[in-house]
Design a protein around this motif. Sequence first.
Motif, short mmCIF file in Angstrom:
data_model
loop_
_atom_site.label_atom_id
_atom_site.label_comp_id
_atom_site.label_asym_id
_atom_site.label_seq_id
_atom_site.Cartn_x
_atom_site.Cartn_y
_atom_site.Cartn_z
N PHE A 118 0.86 -1.17 0.00
CA PHE A 118 0.00 0.00 0.00
C PHE A 118 0.91 1.23 0.00
O PHE A 118 1.83 1.33 0.83
N VAL A 119 0.66 2.17 -0.90
CA VAL A 119 1.52 3.34 -1.00
C VAL A 119 0.69 4.61 -1.09
O VAL A 119 -0.45 4.61 -1.55
N ALA A 120 1.30 5.71 -0.64
CA ALA A 120 0.66 7.03 -0.71
C ALA A 120 1.73 8.08 -0.42
O ALA A 120 2.92 7.77 -0.31
N ALA A 121 1.31 9.33 -0.30
CA ALA A 121 2.12 10.47 0.12
C ALA A 121 2.96 11.09 -0.99
O ALA A 121 3.59 12.12 -0.78
N GLU A 122 2.98 10.48 -2.17
CA GLU A 122 3.67 11.06 -3.32
C GLU A 122 2.81 10.83 -4.56
O GLU A 122 2.20 9.77 -4.68
#
Length: 436
Positions: free
Chosen positions: A209-213
């Motif tokens: 799970f990825v986010a913030a960019e």
Amino acid sequence: MPWTRPGPAGWSSPDELAAVQRAELPRVLATALRSPFYAARYADGAPPRTAADFADVALTTKQDLRDAYPYGMLAVPRERLATYHESSGTSGEPTASYYTERDWTDLAERFARKWIGISPSDTLLVRTPYALVITGHLAHAAARSCGATVVPGDLRSLATPLSRIVRVLHDLEVTLTWCNPTEAMMLAAAARAAGLRPDRDFPALRAMFVAAEPLTEVRRRRISEIWGGVPVIEEYGSTETGTIAGQCPSGTMHLWADRAIFEVFDPATGDLTRTGRGQLVVTPLWREAMPLLRYNLADEVEVADTPCPCGWALPTVRVFGRAAFAYPVGPATVTQSRLEELVFALPAPCEVVFWRARADRDVLRVEIEVADEHRERAVKELRSSIDRELGVPHQVDAVAPGGIVPTATLRGQRDILKARYLFGPGEDWSGAVMYQ
């Protein structure tokens, strides 16, 4: 009395979804007027109370939140607060956010809307900050609400260097990770530095799970390839709002429009529309502690009502990030996302993962980390693609692995010592009382 929040279904068209949102607006407006900020804003005129009044509500800006620090946006008694947070912004001025326990129920539920699912059999490594920003706490709460085991890996902590996290990721047979896209690549590089292969030696890993960019599709594919083809599932949100969008099985990001009203703001005209390209404006529908009316996140997005193969009857969104990541070079403007697409379009065998660029007014300077045996090919192909796609004066240089991300960063271990007051003969007491 518990709120009855709808799920991410129950309508079949954008108009039906808009009707669900309008039905909640009177309660949202009434809640907002309990905060000092909105009470003061409407002290000299008729406050908005109906769905029809919402059309005339002014934007709430990040500067409004800074000016209201610390409790100007608070709409409940302080004894009802569960947590306090501040944004990770770099303005130097704090932006406060706060949530009640009821708010946290909603926050955790939205984060857990991952199409791949989170279950009690999962072990989730949280590799985002646990400090004042919400991101680490959010994943932790969501995973625990689903019964999963949480590994609080943190980020930017001396106690959890990359080498230690790679060990934990491997030995604990972690099934899910939560981090930013860059960290996903850093972990892969650290795994290689430890003699492990990310695509082979982590068989339990089933999703990242990825986010913030802002994340281009080409970089998402590259991360997935590096880790043996596991899905890389993106989400979008902020400390002020929590999760506001998630990726569907078809790879498209959808706004959680059953939890907030989303609009697109055109700063050139001042227009607010339901779809189109511009800055994303958010009005949460189920926020107790800190209601926000037309909060401008200032992120450039593109929102559409185009049907998606997944069948989710929710608007889609593409996130481009802040306009500040675009710079004029020669006759054109270069964006970070467009340049990223070109870098990660390089052939996978070149193994180009880390790069950086400086956009001077007359030339674009790009550096890539690449092994000697791939240097000539990678530089030649990137120069060609910049010529073809961007058409700006440029210079591409290759540096050896470790030239951008030092090898010591990938392999280093640092002991974290607790404060000490009493030392023995000949011991260095210069660290007394200090944490090292």
